[in-house]
Design a protein around this motif. Structure first.
Motif, mmCIF file in Angstrom:
data_model
loop_
_atom_site.group_PDB
_atom_site.id
_atom_site.type_symbol
_atom_site.label_atom_id
_atom_site.label_comp_id
_atom_site.label_asym_id
_atom_site.label_seq_id
_atom_site.Cartn_x
_atom_site.Cartn_y
_atom_site.Cartn_z
ATOM 1 N N ARG A 133 -5.656 35.552 25.184
ATOM 2 C CA ARG A 133 -5.789 34.455 24.224
ATOM 3 C C ARG A 133 -5.935 33.172 25.061
ATOM 4 N NH1 ARG A 133 -1.950 30.990 21.710
ATOM 5 N NH2 ARG A 133 -1.388 30.728 23.909
ATOM 6 N N ASN A 151 -6.048 21.218 26.383
ATOM 7 C CA ASN A 151 -5.265 22.459 26.527
ATOM 8 C C ASN A 151 -4.157 22.445 25.498
ATOM 9 O OD1 ASN A 151 -4.297 24.903 27.463
ATOM 10 N ND2 ASN A 151 -2.916 23.938 28.926
ATOM 11 N N ALA A 152 -4.110 23.491 24.672
ATOM 12 C CA ALA A 152 -3.098 23.537 23.627
ATOM 13 C C ALA A 152 -1.932 24.463 23.980
ATOM 14 C CB ALA A 152 -3.729 23.961 22.304
ATOM 15 N N ASP A 153 -2.141 25.418 24.892
ATOM 16 C CA ASP A 153 -1.050 26.355 25.231
ATOM 17 C C ASP A 153 -1.478 27.210 26.433
ATOM 18 O OD1 ASP A 153 1.356 27.695 25.082
ATOM 19 O OD2 ASP A 153 0.969 28.666 23.153
ATOM 20 N N ASP A 154 -0.533 28.024 26.941
ATOM 21 C CA ASP A 154 -0.815 28.903 28.086
ATOM 22 C C ASP A 154 -1.880 29.946 27.728
ATOM 23 O OD1 ASP A 154 1.390 27.575 28.998
ATOM 24 O OD2 ASP A 154 2.663 29.357 29.214
ATOM 25 N N ARG A 184 0.651 33.471 30.932
ATOM 26 C CA ARG A 184 1.802 34.371 30.777
ATOM 27 C C ARG A 184 1.308 35.759 30.399
ATOM 28 N NH1 ARG A 184 4.752 32.938 26.042
ATOM 29 N NH2 ARG A 184 3.279 31.273 25.599
ATOM 30 N N ALA A 194 -1.132 36.977 18.962
ATOM 31 C CA ALA A 194 -1.763 35.765 19.505
ATOM 32 C C ALA A 194 -3.253 35.735 19.190
ATOM 33 C CB ALA A 194 -1.548 35.707 21.020
ATOM 34 N N LYS A 198 -4.983 32.848 17.014
ATOM 35 C CA LYS A 198 -6.143 32.050 17.459
ATOM 36 C C LYS A 198 -7.282 32.165 16.446
ATOM 37 C CE LYS A 198 -8.424 29.411 20.276
ATOM 38 N NZ LYS A 198 -9.361 29.722 21.323
ATOM 39 N N TYR A 201 -6.610 29.758 13.755
ATOM 40 C CA TYR A 201 -6.912 28.396 14.223
ATOM 41 C C TYR A 201 -8.422 28.155 14.206
ATOM 42 C CZ TYR A 201 -7.154 24.800 18.018
ATOM 43 O OH TYR A 201 -7.408 23.705 18.790
ATOM 44 N N THR A 262 1.311 20.369 15.109
ATOM 45 C CA THR A 262 1.484 20.748 16.518
ATOM 46 C C THR A 262 0.155 21.069 17.204
ATOM 47 O OG1 THR A 262 3.591 21.655 15.862
ATOM 48 C CG2 THR A 262 2.809 22.301 18.038
ATOM 49 N N GLN A 263 -0.686 21.864 16.540
ATOM 50 C CA GLN A 263 -1.898 22.299 17.250
ATOM 51 C C GLN A 263 -3.000 21.246 17.251
ATOM 52 O OE1 GLN A 263 -2.673 26.158 15.326
ATOM 53 N NE2 GLN A 263 -2.336 27.094 17.316
#
Ligand SMILES: NC(=O)C1=CN([C@@H]2O[C@H](COP(=O)(O)OP(=O)(O)OC[C@H]3O[C@@H](n4cnc5c(N)ncnc54)[C@H](O)[C@@H]3O)[C@@H](O)[C@H]2O)C=CC1
Ligand SMILES: CC(C)(CO)C(=O)C(=O)O
Length: 329
Positions: A133, A151-154, A184, A194, A198, A201, A262-263
């Motif tokens: 993801r 960048n929104a997350d790992d 991760r 995940a 996505k 999203y 948040t996103q």
């Protein structure tokens, strides 16, 4: 891969995301080969690959760019293939790349949308298929240059079907982190969750951003677009319920709030990849996103008017962009 061996990376689909990943892995002196097409590949071969944006500047000079079309490279077998083509090209690209994958190697789907993991597994086997993801943004503003936009997350990596060569999976995670890309490794359940997270999203934002030709942030600021987003999300939750997909959110309300609060903020200025595809007259990934939701919904007799309509509108736009505006201009 045994302890003493280093991974050999093949970036299959050196476009925006693939170039960033390959460029960063090169930065930490990993063996990276690029496979791609068109003016960007030509530019990186002749002038090198430049990376810019929120993660800093980096150059892979032309003499250090290793391209798959070199006959010796085509004989080689790669331990880790990062498949970073658009979903519409997965079948063809994965079939071509399968021949270059080491027997105990892994092919990692660095893609958005539904159906890619199953296609890869059909071609290389479940034991060599890894899901990812990716939720950082990348663009090719001019051939030879890849820009990291948001960048929104790992980056998450996981085994969608069964255990794979875990040493390679861990090495990929460690190499990404060492190169400066947060990553991760997660469990089977988490990687599916995940992927669907996505999908939620992208389905909520990408077709609307592409139809209205606005960045993500504008979609969250307007009551009208928020109502449509809400409709899309509710329908996807109904499909997930029917298919027993483990989403990482409690319910539609919960995700709607998370998306807006948040996103969206860190990706407010981002123009959806679907909008970039439309503007560049390329086919979009609608069939692997809202189109896939509509198909799954039909199989389960769930009405999904928001997702159906957005899919049809994007298909119209794809045709219009490739055929021109028509007699009225
Ligand atoms: N660009 C972004 O910000 C993000 C993209 N993604 C996902 O990553 C995947 C890749 O996206 P992008 O890098 O934006 O696409 P892209 O269109 O920039 O790059 C894909 C590249 O693959 C090449 N290609 C296609 N078929 C090929 C084949 N058979 N052999 C060799 N090369 C081939 C294309 O010519 C193109 O250069 C998509 O699924 C996308 O949804 C996910 C998160 C963010
Ligand atoms: C770049 C990103 C991750 C948005 O944050 C994306 O998924 C897209 O544009 O399709």
């Amino acid at each position: 891969m045994n302890e003493s061996q280093s991974p050999t990376y093949l970036i299959y689909g050196a476009g925006a995301i693939g170039s960033v990943l390959g460029g960063f892995l090169h930065k930490i002196n990993r063996s990276v080969t690029f496979a791609g097409r068109g003016s960007h590949l030509l530019a990186i071969k002749e002038q090198g690959l430049r990376i810019t944006g929120i993660w800093g500047e980096h150059l892979v000079p032309p003499e250090e760019i290793d391209i798959l079309s070199d006959p010796l490279n085509r004989e080689k077998r790669y331990s880790t293939i990062l498949l970073s083509v658009k979903s519409k090209d997965t079948e063809t690209a994965a079939r071509e790349a399968a021949e270059l994958l080491a027997e105990d190697g892994i092919m990692v789907s660095i893609q958005n949308g539904l159906g890619n993991w199953e296609t890869i597994a059909r071609l290389v086997g479940e034991k060599r298929t890894v899901g990812a993801r990716v939720i950082f943004g990348a663009e090719i503003p001019v051939p030879g240059l890849a820009k990291v936009t948001v960048n929104a997350d790992d980056v998450l990596l996981g085994e969608p079907f069964c255990p794979v060569n875990r040493a390679l999976l861990q090495t990929l995670k460690d190499d990404l982190r060492l190169s400066g890309i947060p990553a991760r490794a997660v469990s089977k359940e988490e990687i599916w969750s995940a992927l669907w997270g996505k999908v939620l999203y992208n389905c909520s934002l990408n077709p609307l951003g592409a139809i209205l030709e606005v960045p993500y942030g504008r979609l969250g600021e307007n009551e009208e677009t928020r109502m449509i987003i809400r409709g899309i999300i509710e329908e996807i939750f109904l499909v997930c319920q029917a298919l027993k997909v483990p989403l990482p959110y409690k319910g539609a309300d919960d995700y709607y709030r998370f998306l807006l609060e948040t996103q969206l903020p860190p990706t407010r200025d981002h123009r959806a990849s679907m909008l970039q595809d439309i503007l560049a007259k390329r086919k979009t990934e609608i069939e692997a996103l809202n189109g896939a939701i509509s198909r799954l919904a039909r199989e389960n007799e769930i009405p999904t008017p928001y997702n159906d309509l957005l899919t049809l509108l994007i298909k119209f736009k794809e045709k219009r962009e490739s055929q021109g505006p028509g007699p009225q201009g």
